[in-house]
Scaffold this motif. Structure first.
Motif, PDB file in Angstrom:
ATOM      1  N   GLU A   9       0.680  -1.598  -0.628  1.00  0.00           N
ATOM      2  CA  GLU A   9      -0.296   0.187  -0.151  1.00  0.00           C
ATOM      3  C   GLU A   9       1.225   1.304   0.116  1.00  0.00           C
ATOM      4  O   GLU A   9       0.316   2.093  -1.123  1.00  0.00           O
ATOM      5  CB  GLU A   9      -1.758  -0.109   1.354  1.00  0.00           C
ATOM      6  CG  GLU A   9      -1.809  -0.436   1.009  1.00  0.00           C
ATOM      7  CD  GLU A   9      -2.620  -1.061   2.194  1.00  0.00           C
ATOM      8  OE1 GLU A   9      -2.628  -0.718   3.966  1.00  0.00           O
ATOM      9  OE2 GLU A   9      -4.063  -1.307   2.501  1.00  0.00           O
ATOM     10  N   THR A  12       2.853   1.813  -3.458  1.00  0.00           N
ATOM     11  CA  THR A  12       1.519   2.048  -4.944  1.00  0.00           C
ATOM     12  C   THR A  12       1.092   3.471  -4.379  1.00  0.00           C
ATOM     13  O   THR A  12      -0.003   3.704  -5.227  1.00  0.00           O
ATOM     14  CB  THR A  12       0.573   1.191  -4.793  1.00  0.00           C
ATOM     15  OG1 THR A  12       0.000   1.122  -3.956  1.00  0.00           O
ATOM     16  CG2 THR A  12       0.910  -0.013  -5.181  1.00  0.00           C
ATOM     17  N   THR A  13       1.685   4.763  -3.187  1.00  0.00           N
ATOM     18  CA  THR A  13       1.571   5.899  -3.200  1.00  0.00           C
ATOM     19  C   THR A  13       1.663   6.736  -4.522  1.00  0.00           C
ATOM     20  O   THR A  13       0.657   7.792  -5.026  1.00  0.00           O
ATOM     21  CB  THR A  13       2.013   6.687  -1.843  1.00  0.00           C
ATOM     22  OG1 THR A  13       3.257   6.367  -2.115  1.00  0.00           O
ATOM     23  CG2 THR A  13       1.013   5.361  -0.964  1.00  0.00           C
ATOM     24  N   TRP A  15       4.296   7.689  -7.755  1.00  0.00           N
ATOM     25  CA  TRP A  15       5.261   7.047  -9.050  1.00  0.00           C
ATOM     26  C   TRP A  15       5.776   6.649  -8.451  1.00  0.00           C
ATOM     27  O   TRP A  15       6.775   5.771  -8.624  1.00  0.00           O
ATOM     28  CB  TRP A  15       4.617   7.897 -10.283  1.00  0.00           C
ATOM     29  CG  TRP A  15       5.633   7.568 -11.298  1.00  0.00           C
ATOM     30  CD1 TRP A  15       6.302   7.523 -12.392  1.00  0.00           C
ATOM     31  CD2 TRP A  15       5.088   5.962 -12.254  1.00  0.00           C
ATOM     32  NE1 TRP A  15       6.713   7.034 -12.790  1.00  0.00           N
ATOM     33  CE2 TRP A  15       5.979   5.856 -13.597  1.00  0.00           C
ATOM     34  CE3 TRP A  15       4.273   5.085 -12.303  1.00  0.00           C
ATOM     35  CZ2 TRP A  15       5.845   5.057 -14.454  1.00  0.00           C
ATOM     36  CZ3 TRP A  15       3.695   4.163 -13.177  1.00  0.00           C
ATOM     37  CH2 TRP A  15       4.571   4.868 -14.370  1.00  0.00           C
ATOM     38  N   LEU A  18       7.026   3.872  -6.306  1.00  0.00           N
ATOM     39  CA  LEU A  18       6.502   2.400  -7.057  1.00  0.00           C
ATOM     40  C   LEU A  18       6.924   1.918  -7.917  1.00  0.00           C
ATOM     41  O   LEU A  18       7.601   0.848  -7.788  1.00  0.00           O
ATOM     42  CB  LEU A  18       5.132   2.277  -8.405  1.00  0.00           C
ATOM     43  CG  LEU A  18       5.247   1.870  -9.079  1.00  0.00           C
ATOM     44  CD1 LEU A  18       4.174   0.278  -7.948  1.00  0.00           C
ATOM     45  CD2 LEU A  18       3.955   2.004  -9.963  1.00  0.00           C
ATOM     46  N   LEU A  22       9.424  -1.313  -7.003  1.00  0.00           N
ATOM     47  CA  LEU A  22       9.036  -2.460  -7.154  1.00  0.00           C
ATOM     48  C   LEU A  22      10.486  -3.747  -7.873  1.00  0.00           C
ATOM     49  O   LEU A  22      10.281  -5.096  -7.899  1.00  0.00           O
ATOM     50  CB  LEU A  22       9.137  -1.875  -8.801  1.00  0.00           C
ATOM     51  CG  LEU A  22       7.584  -2.104  -9.306  1.00  0.00           C
ATOM     52  CD1 LEU A  22       7.347  -1.428 -10.547  1.00  0.00           C
ATOM     53  CD2 LEU A  22       6.375  -2.956  -9.052  1.00  0.00           C
ATOM     54  N   ALA A  33      -0.439  -5.431  -5.502  1.00  0.00           N
ATOM     55  CA  ALA A  33      -0.429  -4.303  -5.377  1.00  0.00           C
ATOM     56  C   ALA A  33      -1.321  -4.024  -7.010  1.00  0.00           C
ATOM     57  O   ALA A  33      -2.279  -2.878  -7.350  1.00  0.00           O
ATOM     58  CB  ALA A  33       0.794  -3.233  -5.906  1.00  0.00           C
ATOM     59  N   GLU A  37      -4.712  -1.386  -7.029  1.00  0.00           N
ATOM     60  CA  GLU A  37      -5.259  -0.659  -8.112  1.00  0.00           C
ATOM     61  C   GLU A  37      -6.666  -0.891  -8.704  1.00  0.00           C
ATOM     62  O   GLU A  37      -6.597   0.113  -8.916  1.00  0.00           O
ATOM     63  CB  GLU A  37      -3.448  -0.874  -8.526  1.00  0.00           C
ATOM     64  CG  GLU A  37      -4.118   0.710  -9.728  1.00  0.00           C
ATOM     65  CD  GLU A  37      -3.766   2.190  -8.707  1.00  0.00           C
ATOM     66  OE1 GLU A  37      -4.211   2.898  -9.608  1.00  0.00           O
ATOM     67  OE2 GLU A  37      -2.657   2.168  -8.126  1.00  0.00           O
ATOM     68  N   PHE A  47       0.179   3.269 -13.131  1.00  0.00           N
ATOM     69  CA  PHE A  47       0.374   2.317 -12.581  1.00  0.00           C
ATOM     70  C   PHE A  47       0.150   0.974 -12.875  1.00  0.00           C
ATOM     71  O   PHE A  47       1.024  -0.479 -12.388  1.00  0.00           O
ATOM     72  CB  PHE A  47       0.035   2.603 -11.588  1.00  0.00           C
ATOM     73  CG  PHE A  47       0.798   3.710 -10.288  1.00  0.00           C
ATOM     74  CD1 PHE A  47       0.748   4.460 -10.921  1.00  0.00           C
ATOM     75  CD2 PHE A  47       0.985   2.972  -8.694  1.00  0.00           C
ATOM     76  CE1 PHE A  47       0.676   6.008 -10.712  1.00  0.00           C
ATOM     77  CE2 PHE A  47       1.174   4.613  -8.574  1.00  0.00           C
ATOM     78  CZ  PHE A  47       1.426   5.343  -8.630  1.00  0.00           C
ATOM     79  N   LEU A  51       3.423  -1.948 -13.400  1.00  0.00           N
ATOM     80  CA  LEU A  51       3.046  -3.372 -12.291  1.00  0.00           C
ATOM     81  C   LEU A  51       2.682  -5.101 -13.406  1.00  0.00           C
ATOM     82  O   LEU A  51       3.430  -5.286 -13.090  1.00  0.00           O
ATOM     83  CB  LEU A  51       1.311  -3.228 -11.719  1.00  0.00           C
ATOM     84  CG  LEU A  51       1.708  -2.476 -10.129  1.00  0.00           C
ATOM     85  CD1 LEU A  51       0.049  -1.737  -9.678  1.00  0.00           C
ATOM     86  CD2 LEU A  51       2.742  -2.395  -9.797  1.00  0.00           C
TER      87      LEU A  51
END
Length: 68
Positions: A9, A12-13, A15, A18, A22, A33, A37, A47, A51
């Motif tokens: 969580e 993924t707030t 970019w 993320l 990753l 994730a 999303e 996103f 992903l």
């Protein structure tokens, strides 16, 4: 392996977070994730695309290792 929900969580707030997180995620965490999303009211397409790229990259790495 259990998915680290809080870590996913937090990753993924934005970019930047993320992309930074990753590289340390496994396929299970990336799929989780993606689920998070998709559950948003308005999923962020960029996103989801990133992903998906990472997930397919992980799968490709595994296949390359098997073929050696």
């Amino acid at each position: 392996m259990r998915v680290r929900k809080r870590v996913i969580e937090a990753a993924t707030t934005t970019w930047t977070t993320l992309n930074r997180e990753l590289s340390s995620m496994n396929s299970e965490e990336v799929l989780y994730a993606m689920e998070l999303e998709n559950a948003r009211e308005k999923p962020r397409k960029s996103f989801l695309k990133r992903l998906g790229q990472r997930y397919h990259g992980i799968l490709a790495e595994g296949l390359r290792r098997e073929l050696r």
